[in-house]
Design a protein around this motif. Structure first.
Motif, PDB file in Angstrom:
ATOM      1  N   PHE A   1       0.835  -1.209   0.000  1.00 19.85           N
ATOM      2  CA  PHE A   1       0.000   0.000   0.000  1.00 19.85           C
ATOM      3  C   PHE A   1       0.869   1.258   0.000  1.00 19.85           C
ATOM      4  N   ALA A   2       1.964   1.248   0.743  1.00 22.95           N
ATOM      5  CA  ALA A   2       2.865   2.403   0.765  1.00 22.95           C
ATOM      6  C   ALA A   2       3.474   2.639  -0.619  1.00 22.95           C
TER       7      ALA A   2
ATOM      8  N   ILE B   1       0.898   4.310  -2.861  1.00 19.88           N
ATOM      9  CA  ILE B   1       0.698   5.713  -2.493  1.00 19.88           C
ATOM     10  C   ILE B   1       1.903   6.563  -2.898  1.00 19.88           C
ATOM     11  N   ILE B   2       3.118   6.083  -2.654  1.00 23.06           N
ATOM     12  CA  ILE B   2       4.325   6.847  -3.004  1.00 23.06           C
ATOM     13  C   ILE B   2       4.428   7.038  -4.512  1.00 23.06           C
ATOM     14  N   ILE B   3       4.192   5.987  -5.275  1.00 25.20           N
ATOM     15  CA  ILE B   3       4.266   6.106  -6.728  1.00 25.20           C
ATOM     16  C   ILE B   3       3.165   7.026  -7.237  1.00 25.20           C
ATOM     17  N   GLY B   4       1.993   6.982  -6.633  1.00 22.03           N
ATOM     18  CA  GLY B   4       0.928   7.916  -7.007  1.00 22.03           C
ATOM     19  C   GLY B   4       1.335   9.350  -6.752  1.00 22.03           C
ATOM     20  N   TYR B   5       1.964   9.612  -5.616  1.00 26.80           N
ATOM     21  CA  TYR B   5       2.431  10.957  -5.303  1.00 26.80           C
ATOM     22  C   TYR B   5       3.497  11.406  -6.294  1.00 26.80           C
ATOM     23  N   LEU B   6       4.463  10.537  -6.590  1.00 24.49           N
ATOM     24  CA  LEU B   6       5.518  10.899  -7.536  1.00 24.49           C
ATOM     25  C   LEU B   6       4.969  11.126  -8.936  1.00 24.49           C
ATOM     26  N   THR B   7       3.993  10.343  -9.343  1.00 24.18           N
ATOM     27  CA  THR B   7       3.352  10.538 -10.642  1.00 24.18           C
ATOM     28  C   THR B   7       2.653  11.885 -10.684  1.00 24.18           C
ATOM     29  N   TRP B   8       1.948  12.223  -9.629  1.00 24.56           N
ATOM     30  CA  TRP B   8       1.266  13.514  -9.548  1.00 24.56           C
ATOM     31  C   TRP B   8       2.285  14.656  -9.581  1.00 24.56           C
TER      32      TRP B   8
ATOM     33  N   PHE C   1       3.587   1.473 -12.924  1.00 24.65           N
ATOM     34  CA  PHE C   1       4.717   1.577 -11.992  1.00 24.65           C
ATOM     35  C   PHE C   1       4.304   1.499 -10.533  1.00 24.65           C
ATOM     36  N   GLY C   2       3.016   1.631 -10.244  1.00 30.13           N
ATOM     37  CA  GLY C   2       2.557   1.584  -8.867  1.00 30.13           C
ATOM     38  C   GLY C   2       1.749   0.347  -8.542  1.00 30.13           C
ATOM     39  N   ILE C   3       0.669   0.127  -9.296  1.00 32.54           N
ATOM     40  CA  ILE C   3      -0.245  -0.979  -8.997  1.00 32.54           C
ATOM     41  C   ILE C   3       0.357  -2.335  -9.358  1.00 32.54           C
ATOM     42  N   VAL C   4       0.857  -2.460 -10.574  1.00 28.84           N
ATOM     43  CA  VAL C   4       1.356  -3.762 -11.040  1.00 28.84           C
ATOM     44  C   VAL C   4       2.507  -4.285 -10.180  1.00 28.84           C
ATOM     45  N   PRO C   5       3.553  -3.486  -9.896  1.00 29.94           N
ATOM     46  CA  PRO C   5       4.615  -4.028  -9.027  1.00 29.94           C
ATOM     47  C   PRO C   5       4.165  -4.326  -7.601  1.00 29.94           C
ATOM     48  N   ALA C   6       3.131  -3.636  -7.137  1.00 35.62           N
ATOM     49  CA  ALA C   6       2.673  -3.865  -5.763  1.00 35.62           C
ATOM     50  C   ALA C   6       1.861  -5.148  -5.630  1.00 35.62           C
ATOM     51  N   ILE C   7       1.127  -5.535  -6.670  1.00 33.48           N
ATOM     52  CA  ILE C   7       0.303  -6.741  -6.562  1.00 33.48           C
ATOM     53  C   ILE C   7       0.937  -7.968  -7.213  1.00 33.48           C
ATOM     54  N   ALA C   8       1.987  -7.781  -8.006  1.00 32.53           N
ATOM     55  CA  ALA C   8       2.634  -8.918  -8.669  1.00 32.53           C
ATOM     56  C   ALA C   8       3.146  -9.978  -7.683  1.00 32.53           C
ATOM     57  N   PRO C   9       3.772  -9.606  -6.566  1.00 27.22           N
ATOM     58  CA  PRO C   9       4.234 -10.651  -5.640  1.00 27.22           C
ATOM     59  C   PRO C   9       3.100 -11.520  -5.094  1.00 27.22           C
ATOM     60  N   TYR C  10       1.911 -10.937  -4.929  1.00 26.79           N
ATOM     61  CA  TYR C  10       0.781 -11.720  -4.435  1.00 26.79           C
ATOM     62  C   TYR C  10       0.320 -12.734  -5.474  1.00 26.79           C
TER      63      TYR C  10
END
Length: 80
Positions: A29-30, A33-40, A61-70
């Motif tokens: 989740f962090a 959120i961080i990638i969303g902030y940097l994109t903005w 760059f935010g969603i896919v790398p965060a859920i890929a390990p799951y």
């Protein structure tokens, strides 16, 4: 598969996770959120006329790398 995902999300928000799962979920989740902030922020500082939020960058760059390990965990998890 959909039932497993539903149970996973219900388990996340119920608070019945082990310490390691809480840490990994918090990191994911962090990251989102961080990638969303940097994109903005990069969109605001861009020299282009369009200063809007770049949803495609946030997704890839935010969603896919965060859920890929799951997904890898789900694929490689040993079945009882």
């Amino acid at each position: 598969m959909y039932q497993d995902l539903k149970n996973f999300f219900l388990k996340i928000f119920s608070g019945n996770l082990s310490q390691n799962k809480k840490i990994f979920t918090t990191i994911s989740f962090a990251w989102i959120i961080i990638i969303g902030y940097l994109t903005w922020w990069n969109g605001l500082k861009s020299f282009a006329v369009d200063k809007s939020f770049r949803w495609d960058e946030w997704f890839w760059f935010g969603i896919v790398p965060a859920i890929a390990p799951y997904f890898f965990y789900y694929i490689w998890k040993k079945r009882d």
